[in-house]
Design a protein around this motif. Structure first.
Motif, PDB file in Angstrom:
ATOM      1  N   THR A  11      51.337  41.809  42.582  1.00  0.00           N
ATOM      2  CA  THR A  11      50.344  40.315  43.175  1.00  0.00           C
ATOM      3  C   THR A  11      48.800  41.152  42.182  1.00  0.00           C
ATOM      4  OG1 THR A  11      51.378  40.536  45.434  1.00  0.00           O
ATOM      5  CG2 THR A  11      49.113  39.009  44.083  1.00  0.00           C
ATOM      6  N   ASP A  12      49.005  40.087  41.739  1.00  0.00           N
ATOM      7  CA  ASP A  12      47.610  40.063  40.257  1.00  0.00           C
ATOM      8  C   ASP A  12      47.287  38.984  40.574  1.00  0.00           C
ATOM      9  OD1 ASP A  12      45.569  41.407  39.642  1.00  0.00           O
ATOM     10  OD2 ASP A  12      45.998  42.383  37.434  1.00  0.00           O
ATOM     11  N   LEU A  13      46.076  38.422  39.932  1.00  0.00           N
ATOM     12  CA  LEU A  13      45.134  37.602  39.524  1.00  0.00           C
ATOM     13  C   LEU A  13      46.295  36.954  38.148  1.00  0.00           C
ATOM     14  CD1 LEU A  13      41.202  37.665  40.088  1.00  0.00           C
ATOM     15  CD2 LEU A  13      43.092  36.607  41.600  1.00  0.00           C
ATOM     16  N   GLY A  14      45.972  35.364  38.285  1.00  0.00           N
ATOM     17  CA  GLY A  14      47.176  34.839  37.642  1.00  0.00           C
ATOM     18  C   GLY A  14      47.340  35.766  36.117  1.00  0.00           C
ATOM     19  N   LEU A  15      46.106  35.488  35.326  1.00  0.00           N
ATOM     20  CA  LEU A  15      46.286  36.134  33.365  1.00  0.00           C
ATOM     21  C   LEU A  15      45.487  37.698  34.149  1.00  0.00           C
ATOM     22  CD1 LEU A  15      42.984  34.634  32.226  1.00  0.00           C
ATOM     23  CD2 LEU A  15      45.033  33.935  31.617  1.00  0.00           C
ATOM     24  N   GLY A  16      45.605  38.480  34.645  1.00  0.00           N
ATOM     25  CA  GLY A  16      45.584  40.100  35.296  1.00  0.00           C
ATOM     26  C   GLY A  16      47.624  40.257  35.297  1.00  0.00           C
ATOM     27  N   PHE A  17      47.718  39.411  35.711  1.00  0.00           N
ATOM     28  CA  PHE A  17      49.516  39.607  35.984  1.00  0.00           C
ATOM     29  C   PHE A  17      50.308  39.498  35.178  1.00  0.00           C
ATOM     30  CE2 PHE A  17      53.708  38.973  36.882  1.00  0.00           C
ATOM     31  CZ  PHE A  17      53.968  39.204  38.413  1.00  0.00           C
ATOM     32  N   ALA A  18      49.457  38.996  34.699  1.00  0.00           N
ATOM     33  CA  ALA A  18      50.965  38.272  32.303  1.00  0.00           C
ATOM     34  C   ALA A  18      50.353  39.052  31.826  1.00  0.00           C
ATOM     35  CB  ALA A  18      50.374  37.315  32.436  1.00  0.00           C
ATOM     36  N   ASN A  19      48.794  40.334  31.373  1.00  0.00           N
ATOM     37  CA  ASN A  19      48.551  40.210  30.332  1.00  0.00           C
ATOM     38  C   ASN A  19      48.406  42.229  30.940  1.00  0.00           C
ATOM     39  OD1 ASN A  19      48.061  38.538  29.040  1.00  0.00           O
ATOM     40  ND2 ASN A  19      46.014  38.387  29.855  1.00  0.00           N
ATOM     41  N   ALA A  20      48.851  42.353  32.333  1.00  0.00           N
ATOM     42  CA  ALA A  20      48.756  43.494  33.247  1.00  0.00           C
ATOM     43  C   ALA A  20      49.985  45.256  31.967  1.00  0.00           C
ATOM     44  CB  ALA A  20      49.471  44.161  34.626  1.00  0.00           C
ATOM     45  N   THR A  21      49.627  46.186  32.092  1.00  0.00           N
ATOM     46  CA  THR A  21      50.326  47.518  31.469  1.00  0.00           C
ATOM     47  C   THR A  21      50.287  48.035  32.589  1.00  0.00           C
ATOM     48  OG1 THR A  21      49.927  46.366  28.860  1.00  0.00           O
ATOM     49  CG2 THR A  21      50.292  48.391  29.496  1.00  0.00           C
ATOM     50  N   LEU A  22      51.084  49.099  33.217  1.00  0.00           N
ATOM     51  CA  LEU A  22      50.752  49.863  34.130  1.00  0.00           C
ATOM     52  C   LEU A  22      51.502  51.038  33.564  1.00  0.00           C
ATOM     53  CD1 LEU A  22      51.914  47.829  36.913  1.00  0.00           C
ATOM     54  CD2 LEU A  22      49.731  48.303  36.415  1.00  0.00           C
TER      55      LEU A  22
END
Length: 328
Positions: free
Chosen positions: A80-91
């Motif tokens: 789970t993340d905030l919307g833009l964070g979810f879409a742009n995350a690289t883990l």
């Protein structure tokens, strides 16, 4: 100002801002940055008419708007993340390992639609779990606590908010008194008892725990309190207990966040104010009064926040310790 507060404020001022990425579509394709699962995310609805913002900036819009739309939760692994964070995350792989371990004991995986099947406050807890596994700074954890607090309060007080609205925190006292007079004039026992519960809900929005408890006791003692109303009281109390848990955690996190040396001055002011008001809402009035007074001394310019500080300092005056005499 936290990211969440900025996003919510933008949505209330310019309806649709928070949901601009939806472009009117019924759903949006998302790919989880943790497990690679692709799923459709139902498009959140824009906010309706605003019925006031509480002293800690909790919004109370009417209509289909839900804070749950700010978050994205993977239905398979529950990342789970905030919307833009979810879409742009690289883990990184090491981070993924920590996240899988942190989410392994969850009971909400494999749901068709987390947006509607997992309560917002539980999704906030998932977001907090992920943020901690990613070792985010304390100042970055604040939003997740606020999401839990706000969503629980919106749900707990929805009945009263829809009936009465409420307005801004400083003028809430006059609005409350008017509703109380209407309750005293009510001759129907069932309606009178329900209005007492609504006064407890509005007391909760105002951050007055002792008044909330008093009105809940009055509700249960009223001859018009039906079995259904008593169930409503228990549901309300449960939401309040859960919110209180989040608030206690928030105070601790804010203490850690304020120890960070790279906070911008404006953000530091926002976090100090949030700490003071959360302490007040928890009934820690002496601590809250001291925090408000210290914060007020840093505010040279007139602003809505300074006005709120002045209001709460006056409200909590009897709890303020005397300041040391500078001449001694």
């Amino acid at each position: 100002m936290t990211r969440l507060i900025a996003m919510v404020a933008a949505a209330l001022i310019v309806p649709g801002t928070l949901f601009a990425q939806e472009t009117g579509e019924a759903s949006q394709k998302m790919t989880c940055p943790l497990d690679g699962h692709t799923f459709s995310r139902p498009a959140p609805q824009p906010p309706g008419r605003n019925t006031g913002v509480d002293s800690d900036l909790c919004p109370h819009p009417v209509g289909a708007f839900a804070l749950s739309g700010v978050m994205v939760t993977c239905p398979r692994c529950n990342y789970t993340d905030l919307g833009l964070g979810f879409a742009n995350a690289t883990l990184e792989e090491a981070t993924k390992t920590k996240l899988f371990a942190a989410l392994a004991t969850g009971t909400s995986r494999g749901l068709a639609d987390p947006l509607t099947q997992i309560p917002t406050w539980e999704r906030a807890r998932l977001g907090l779990t992920c943020a901690r596994a990613r070792r985010l700074k304390a100042s970055e954890l604040v939003d997740w606590h606020l999401l839990g607090i706000y969503s629980l309060r919106i749900e707990a007080t929805r009945q009263a908010t829809r009936l009465y609205g409420f307005g801004d925190p400083i003028r809430a006292a006059a609005r409350f008194a008017a509703i109380e007079r209407r309750m005293l004039d009510e001759t129907d026992a069932a309606r009178r008892a329900r209005m007492k519960l609504h006064l407890a809900m509005l007391s909760h929005r105002m951050g007055l725990p002792e008044r909330r408890k008093s009105w809940l006791a009055a509700t249960l003692k009223d001859d018009g309190a039906t079995a259904a109303l008593r169930l409503s009281v228990e549901r309300f109390r449960k939401r309040v207990r859960m919110e209180t848990s989040y608030q206690r955690e928030l105070v601790a996190v804010l203490g850690e966040a304020l120890a960070e040396t790279d906070l911008l001055p404006g953000r530091r002011t926002s976090l100090v104010y949030l700490k003071a008001d959360t302490l007040r809402r928890l009934g820690k009035l002496r601590e809250a009064a001291i925090e408000f007074r210290a914060l007020r001394k840093t505010m040279a310019q007139t602003s809505p926040r300074r006005e709120l500080c002045d209001y709460f300092i006056a409200l909590l005056a009897e709890h303020l310790p005397a300041e040391p005499d500078k001449g001694t």
